[in-house]
Design a protein around this motif. Structure first.
Motif, mmCIF file in Angstrom:
data_model
loop_
_atom_site.group_PDB
_atom_site.id
_atom_site.type_symbol
_atom_site.label_atom_id
_atom_site.label_comp_id
_atom_site.label_asym_id
_atom_site.label_seq_id
_atom_site.Cartn_x
_atom_site.Cartn_y
_atom_site.Cartn_z
ATOM 1 N N MET A 78 0.846 -1.190 0.000
ATOM 2 C CA MET A 78 0.000 0.000 0.000
ATOM 3 C C MET A 78 0.884 1.243 0.000
ATOM 4 O O MET A 78 1.922 1.270 0.660
ATOM 5 N N THR A 79 0.462 2.250 -0.737
ATOM 6 C CA THR A 79 1.125 3.545 -0.726
ATOM 7 C C THR A 79 0.050 4.622 -0.704
ATOM 8 O O THR A 79 -1.021 4.458 -1.287
ATOM 9 N N CYS A 80 0.341 5.704 -0.036
ATOM 10 C CA CYS A 80 -0.582 6.831 -0.002
ATOM 11 C C CYS A 80 0.216 8.090 -0.309
ATOM 12 O O CYS A 80 1.005 8.543 0.520
ATOM 13 N N TYR A 85 2.712 7.428 3.239
ATOM 14 C CA TYR A 85 2.735 6.066 3.783
ATOM 15 C C TYR A 85 3.123 5.065 2.700
ATOM 16 O O TYR A 85 2.645 5.126 1.570
ATOM 17 N N GLU A 86 3.984 4.112 3.082
ATOM 18 C CA GLU A 86 4.316 2.949 2.252
ATOM 19 C C GLU A 86 4.461 1.767 3.180
ATOM 20 O O GLU A 86 5.154 1.846 4.197
ATOM 21 N N GLY A 87 3.799 0.675 2.859
ATOM 22 C CA GLY A 87 3.900 -0.519 3.688
ATOM 23 C C GLY A 87 3.224 -1.703 3.042
ATOM 24 O O GLY A 87 2.576 -1.582 2.002
ATOM 25 N N GLU A 88 3.388 -2.834 3.675
ATOM 26 C CA GLU A 88 2.727 -4.053 3.215
ATOM 27 C C GLU A 88 1.878 -4.567 4.367
ATOM 28 O O GLU A 88 2.346 -4.681 5.496
ATOM 29 N N VAL A 89 0.611 -4.874 4.062
ATOM 30 C CA VAL A 89 -0.323 -5.293 5.103
ATOM 31 C C VAL A 89 -1.108 -6.509 4.630
ATOM 32 O O VAL A 89 -1.144 -6.834 3.437
ATOM 33 N N SER A 90 -1.756 -7.168 5.571
ATOM 34 C CA SER A 90 -2.631 -8.291 5.240
ATOM 35 C C SER A 90 -3.818 -7.793 4.425
ATOM 36 O O SER A 90 -4.130 -6.589 4.420
ATOM 37 N N ALA A 91 -4.477 -8.713 3.754
ATOM 38 C CA ALA A 91 -5.686 -8.357 3.010
ATOM 39 C C ALA A 91 -6.718 -7.740 3.943
ATOM 40 O O ALA A 91 -7.413 -6.786 3.581
ATOM 41 N N ILE A 97 -8.299 -0.320 5.625
ATOM 42 C CA ILE A 97 -7.751 0.953 5.140
ATOM 43 C C ILE A 97 -8.606 1.506 4.008
ATOM 44 O O ILE A 97 -9.014 2.673 4.029
ATOM 45 N N ALA A 98 -8.885 0.684 3.007
ATOM 46 C CA ALA A 98 -9.669 1.149 1.861
ATOM 47 C C ALA A 98 -11.083 1.552 2.281
ATOM 48 O O ALA A 98 -11.619 2.560 1.797
ATOM 49 N N THR A 99 -11.685 0.792 3.180
ATOM 50 C CA THR A 99 -13.038 1.118 3.629
ATOM 51 C C THR A 99 -13.042 2.409 4.435
ATOM 52 O O THR A 99 -13.945 3.242 4.281
ATOM 53 N N GLU A 131 -2.842 -5.091 13.266
ATOM 54 C CA GLU A 131 -2.066 -4.195 12.411
ATOM 55 C C GLU A 131 -2.522 -2.741 12.565
ATOM 56 O O GLU A 131 -2.382 -1.933 11.646
ATOM 57 N N ALA A 132 -3.019 -2.394 13.746
ATOM 58 C CA ALA A 132 -3.540 -1.046 13.996
ATOM 59 C C ALA A 132 -2.515 0.033 13.644
ATOM 60 O O ALA A 132 -2.862 1.060 13.046
ATOM 61 N N SER A 133 -1.263 -0.179 13.986
ATOM 62 C CA SER A 133 -0.236 0.819 13.711
ATOM 63 C C SER A 133 -0.133 1.116 12.220
ATOM 64 O O SER A 133 -0.100 2.279 11.806
ATOM 65 N N GLU A 134 -0.113 0.081 11.411
ATOM 66 C CA GLU A 134 -0.039 0.264 9.944
ATOM 67 C C GLU A 134 -1.312 0.916 9.412
ATOM 68 O O GLU A 134 -1.248 1.796 8.554
ATOM 69 N N ILE A 135 -2.456 0.486 9.916
ATOM 70 C CA ILE A 135 -3.732 1.045 9.473
ATOM 71 C C ILE A 135 -3.755 2.548 9.725
ATOM 72 O O ILE A 135 -4.076 3.352 8.836
ATOM 73 N N PHE A 136 -3.402 2.957 10.932
ATOM 74 C CA PHE A 136 -3.477 4.375 11.277
ATOM 75 C C PHE A 136 -2.406 5.202 10.578
ATOM 76 O O PHE A 136 -2.640 6.368 10.258
#
Length: 140
Positions: A78-80, A85-91, A97-99, A131-136
């Motif tokens: 994911m990138t924003c 933000y740049e990272g790799e997260v679970s589906a 994130i998308a929602t 994965e709250a840290s990555e989400i936020f």
């Protein structure tokens, strides 16, 4: 003696026979088509290297619609561009994130308590996600 509550919030996959009511329950019937296209478009924008469409699972919590999860991969890069933000997260985290992006975007475009409540409900749920840290970081 005190017992510490270690209950984790668990979202439940919406059954096939109830999927038809999920999107209107999350976004509102009047915003259904725009919301669905917004969500999928945001996922393409957030994960251009890994997301190319496909089936999504719907999740609810305590009987209320919560978020959608893409099923084409187990993990998404994911990138924003707007926040760096740049990272790799679970589906699962990618779907959250998308929602969250979609609910936020739509709530600025349309005055809707349903959209604001959906965002607040998912934000609170995400705070307890592994994965709250990555989400936020992604939505900041």
């Amino acid at each position: 003696m005190t017992t510490q509550d270690t209950t984790t919030r668990v979202a439940i996959v919406v059954s096939e026979d109830r999927r038809v009511n999920f999107l209107p329950g999350l976004f509102g019937l009047q915003h259904l088509i725009v919301a669905e296209n917004t969500l999928y478009g945001l996922m393409e924008w957030l994960s251009p290297l890994d997301y190319g469409g496909g089936f999504w699972r719907f999740y609810e919590y305590e009987g209320k619609p919560l978020y959608l999860v893409p099923t084409s991969k187990d993990r998404y890069r994911m990138t924003c561009e707007t926040n760096g933000y740049e990272g790799e997260v679970s589906a699962d985290a990618a779907g959250i994130i998308a929602t969250l992006f979609a609910l936020s975007h739509l709530s600025f475009r349309y005055e809707s308590d349903l959209l604001a409540e959906g965002y607040a409900r998912l934000y609170a749920f995400a705070a307890e996600h592994p994965e709250a840290s990555e989400i936020f970081q992604a939505i900041d």
